[in-house]
Design a protein around this motif. Structure first.
Motif, PDB file in Angstrom:
ATOM      1  N   PHE A  67      21.036 -29.600  35.189  1.00  0.00           N
ATOM      2  CA  PHE A  67      19.919 -29.301  36.082  1.00  0.00           C
ATOM      3  C   PHE A  67      19.823 -30.320  37.216  1.00  0.00           C
ATOM      4  CE2 PHE A  67      15.460 -28.892  37.428  1.00  0.00           C
ATOM      5  CZ  PHE A  67      15.426 -27.525  37.649  1.00  0.00           C
ATOM      6  N   LEU A  68      20.453 -31.478  37.063  1.00  0.00           N
ATOM      7  CA  LEU A  68      20.458 -32.472  38.137  1.00  0.00           C
ATOM      8  C   LEU A  68      21.151 -31.936  39.384  1.00  0.00           C
ATOM      9  CD1 LEU A  68      21.102 -35.771  36.158  1.00  0.00           C
ATOM     10  CD2 LEU A  68      18.970 -34.974  37.188  1.00  0.00           C
ATOM     11  N   LEU A  69      22.069 -30.979  39.212  1.00  0.00           N
ATOM     12  CA  LEU A  69      22.680 -30.323  40.370  1.00  0.00           C
ATOM     13  C   LEU A  69      21.624 -29.577  41.175  1.00  0.00           C
ATOM     14  CD1 LEU A  69      25.920 -28.893  38.733  1.00  0.00           C
ATOM     15  CD2 LEU A  69      25.744 -30.853  40.277  1.00  0.00           C
ATOM     16  N   ILE A  70      20.695 -28.948  40.491  1.00  0.00           N
ATOM     17  CA  ILE A  70      19.614 -28.231  41.170  1.00  0.00           C
ATOM     18  C   ILE A  70      18.660 -29.229  41.825  1.00  0.00           C
ATOM     19  CG2 ILE A  70      17.698 -26.606  40.861  1.00  0.00           C
ATOM     20  CD1 ILE A  70      20.567 -25.433  40.556  1.00  0.00           C
ATOM     21  N   VAL A  71      18.406 -30.359  41.181  1.00  0.00           N
ATOM     22  CA  VAL A  71      17.560 -31.396  41.782  1.00  0.00           C
ATOM     23  C   VAL A  71      18.200 -31.893  43.076  1.00  0.00           C
ATOM     24  CG1 VAL A  71      16.650 -33.737  41.476  1.00  0.00           C
ATOM     25  CG2 VAL A  71      16.492 -32.095  39.601  1.00  0.00           C
ATOM     26  N   ASN A  72      19.510 -32.124  43.056  1.00  0.00           N
ATOM     27  CA  ASN A  72      20.214 -32.539  44.269  1.00  0.00           C
ATOM     28  C   ASN A  72      20.127 -31.467  45.348  1.00  0.00           C
ATOM     29  OD1 ASN A  72      20.980 -35.021  43.257  1.00  0.00           O
ATOM     30  ND2 ASN A  72      22.934 -34.278  42.497  1.00  0.00           N
ATOM     31  N   ALA A  73      20.242 -30.209  44.958  1.00  0.00           N
ATOM     32  CA  ALA A  73      20.140 -29.111  45.921  1.00  0.00           C
ATOM     33  C   ALA A  73      18.735 -29.058  46.523  1.00  0.00           C
ATOM     34  CB  ALA A  73      20.485 -27.788  45.245  1.00  0.00           C
ATOM     35  N   ILE A  74      17.725 -29.328  45.718  1.00  0.00           N
ATOM     36  CA  ILE A  74      16.345 -29.346  46.219  1.00  0.00           C
ATOM     37  C   ILE A  74      16.176 -30.453  47.256  1.00  0.00           C
ATOM     38  CG2 ILE A  74      13.942 -29.831  45.550  1.00  0.00           C
ATOM     39  CD1 ILE A  74      14.613 -28.337  42.889  1.00  0.00           C
ATOM     40  N   ILE A  75      16.802 -31.599  47.020  1.00  0.00           N
ATOM     41  CA  ILE A  75      16.744 -32.704  47.985  1.00  0.00           C
ATOM     42  C   ILE A  75      17.398 -32.275  49.301  1.00  0.00           C
ATOM     43  CG2 ILE A  75      17.600 -35.041  48.471  1.00  0.00           C
ATOM     44  CD1 ILE A  75      15.326 -35.065  46.489  1.00  0.00           C
ATOM     45  N   ILE A  76      18.532 -31.578  49.228  1.00  0.00           N
ATOM     46  CA  ILE A  76      19.227 -31.098  50.430  1.00  0.00           C
ATOM     47  C   ILE A  76      18.352 -30.088  51.179  1.00  0.00           C
ATOM     48  CG2 ILE A  76      21.241 -29.847  51.304  1.00  0.00           C
ATOM     49  CD1 ILE A  76      21.977 -32.598  50.256  1.00  0.00           C
ATOM     50  N   ILE A  77      17.719 -29.166  50.450  1.00  0.00           N
ATOM     51  CA  ILE A  77      16.865 -28.170  51.084  1.00  0.00           C
ATOM     52  C   ILE A  77      15.630 -28.833  51.704  1.00  0.00           C
ATOM     53  CG2 ILE A  77      15.343 -26.204  50.603  1.00  0.00           C
ATOM     54  CD1 ILE A  77      17.545 -25.207  48.689  1.00  0.00           C
ATOM     55  N   LEU A  78      15.104 -29.847  51.049  1.00  0.00           N
ATOM     56  CA  LEU A  78      13.979 -30.590  51.617  1.00  0.00           C
ATOM     57  C   LEU A  78      14.378 -31.265  52.926  1.00  0.00           C
ATOM     58  CD1 LEU A  78      11.046 -31.417  51.201  1.00  0.00           C
ATOM     59  CD2 LEU A  78      11.845 -33.322  49.808  1.00  0.00           C
ATOM     60  N   ALA A  95      23.678 -26.727  46.674  1.00  0.00           N
ATOM     61  CA  ALA A  95      24.287 -27.339  45.488  1.00  0.00           C
ATOM     62  C   ALA A  95      25.755 -27.675  45.750  1.00  0.00           C
ATOM     63  CB  ALA A  95      24.151 -26.410  44.286  1.00  0.00           C
ATOM     64  N   LEU A  96      26.485 -26.738  46.361  1.00  0.00           N
ATOM     65  CA  LEU A  96      27.885 -26.996  46.687  1.00  0.00           C
ATOM     66  C   LEU A  96      28.012 -28.129  47.703  1.00  0.00           C
ATOM     67  CD1 LEU A  96      30.860 -26.210  46.386  1.00  0.00           C
ATOM     68  CD2 LEU A  96      30.510 -24.500  48.174  1.00  0.00           C
ATOM     69  N   PHE A  97      27.142 -28.130  48.709  1.00  0.00           N
ATOM     70  CA  PHE A  97      27.121 -29.200  49.709  1.00  0.00           C
ATOM     71  C   PHE A  97      26.860 -30.543  49.034  1.00  0.00           C
ATOM     72  CE2 PHE A  97      24.733 -31.850  52.727  1.00  0.00           C
ATOM     73  CZ  PHE A  97      25.618 -31.903  53.798  1.00  0.00           C
ATOM     74  N   SER A  98      25.933 -30.581  48.092  1.00  0.00           N
ATOM     75  CA  SER A  98      25.588 -31.814  47.395  1.00  0.00           C
ATOM     76  C   SER A  98      26.775 -32.344  46.589  1.00  0.00           C
ATOM     77  CB  SER A  98      24.398 -31.559  46.473  1.00  0.00           C
ATOM     78  OG  SER A  98      24.143 -32.674  45.673  1.00  0.00           O
ATOM     79  N   ILE A  99      27.456 -31.444  45.885  1.00  0.00           N
ATOM     80  CA  ILE A  99      28.616 -31.853  45.086  1.00  0.00           C
ATOM     81  C   ILE A  99      29.720 -32.391  45.988  1.00  0.00           C
ATOM     82  CG2 ILE A  99      30.487 -30.994  43.609  1.00  0.00           C
ATOM     83  CD1 ILE A  99      28.395 -28.972  42.496  1.00  0.00           C
ATOM     84  N   LEU A 100      30.048 -31.645  47.033  1.00  0.00           N
ATOM     85  CA  LEU A 100      31.115 -32.072  47.939  1.00  0.00           C
ATOM     86  C   LEU A 100      30.745 -33.346  48.692  1.00  0.00           C
ATOM     87  CD1 LEU A 100      32.280 -28.613  49.337  1.00  0.00           C
ATOM     88  CD2 LEU A 100      33.407 -30.035  47.611  1.00  0.00           C
ATOM     89  N   LEU A 101      29.471 -33.486  49.044  1.00  0.00           N
ATOM     90  CA  LEU A 101      29.016 -34.698  49.729  1.00  0.00           C
ATOM     91  C   LEU A 101      29.173 -35.916  48.821  1.00  0.00           C
ATOM     92  CD1 LEU A 101      27.717 -35.849  52.318  1.00  0.00           C
ATOM     93  CD2 LEU A 101      25.497 -35.456  51.242  1.00  0.00           C
ATOM     94  N   SER A 102      28.838 -35.773  47.559  1.00  0.00           N
ATOM     95  CA  SER A 102      28.994 -36.880  46.612  1.00  0.00           C
ATOM     96  C   SER A 102      30.460 -37.281  46.468  1.00  0.00           C
ATOM     97  CB  SER A 102      28.441 -36.492  45.243  1.00  0.00           C
ATOM     98  OG  SER A 102      27.067 -36.274  45.308  1.00  0.00           O
TER      99      SER A 102
END
Length: 121
Positions: A67-78, A95-102
C-alpha cells in the motif's frame, strides 16, 4: 551541505524531466517547473508522507507494505494539484511515475557517491 542539497534537487529535477519524456501520462511544462516539482516532492515526502504512513498503517500491514506504493502515488497527485505546469493522468500513472522516479534517483545519487569515492582515493 547546501551544495549537496542543491545538486540532489537538480538531479531529482533531471529525473522528473526524463520521466515526463518517457511516460505519456506525465507532463512537465518547463525545466523550472521540474525544479519546483523536485522541491515540492521533497517537502511533501518530509511533511505529509509520514502522516499518511501512520494513518494507513493497518492497510499497509495487511498488504505487506504494498500500500506504500499508493501512498507514494497520492504524494505525486498532491504535487500535481499544487503545481501549475505539472500534470499526472491518474493514480496508476502516478504509481508508475513514483516507482521509476525512485529507481532513477537511486541511480543518479549512486553515481554522485561513486564520484566522491574516486576523488577521495
Amino acid at each position: 551541505m547546501i551544495m549537496k542539497l542543491i545538486i540532489k534537487l537538480l538531479l531529482n529535477a533531471l529525473a522528473v524531466v526524463a520521466l515526463s519524456k518517457l511516460l505519456s501520462g506525465v507532463n512537465v511544462d518547463t525545466y523550472t517547473t521540474a525544479i519546483i516539482v523536485a522541491v515540492v516532492l521533497s517537502i511533501l515526502n518530509v511533511l505529509v508522507k509520514p502522516i499518511l504512513i501512520v494513518l494507513t498503517l493497518p492497510i499497509t500491514i495487511l498488504t505487506l507494505g504494498l500500500f506504500l506504493l499508493i501512498v507514494n502515488a497520492i504524494i505525486i497527485i498532491l504535487a500535481d494539484k499544487l503545481i501549475d505546469g505539472f500534470t499526472v493522468n491518474g493514480i496508476w500513472t502516478a504509481a508508475l511515475f513514483s516507482i521509476l522516479l525512485s529507481v532513477l534517483q537511486s541511480i543518479l545519487h549512486s553515481l554522485l557517491k561513486d564520484e566522491k569515492r574516486t576523488k577521495n582515493q
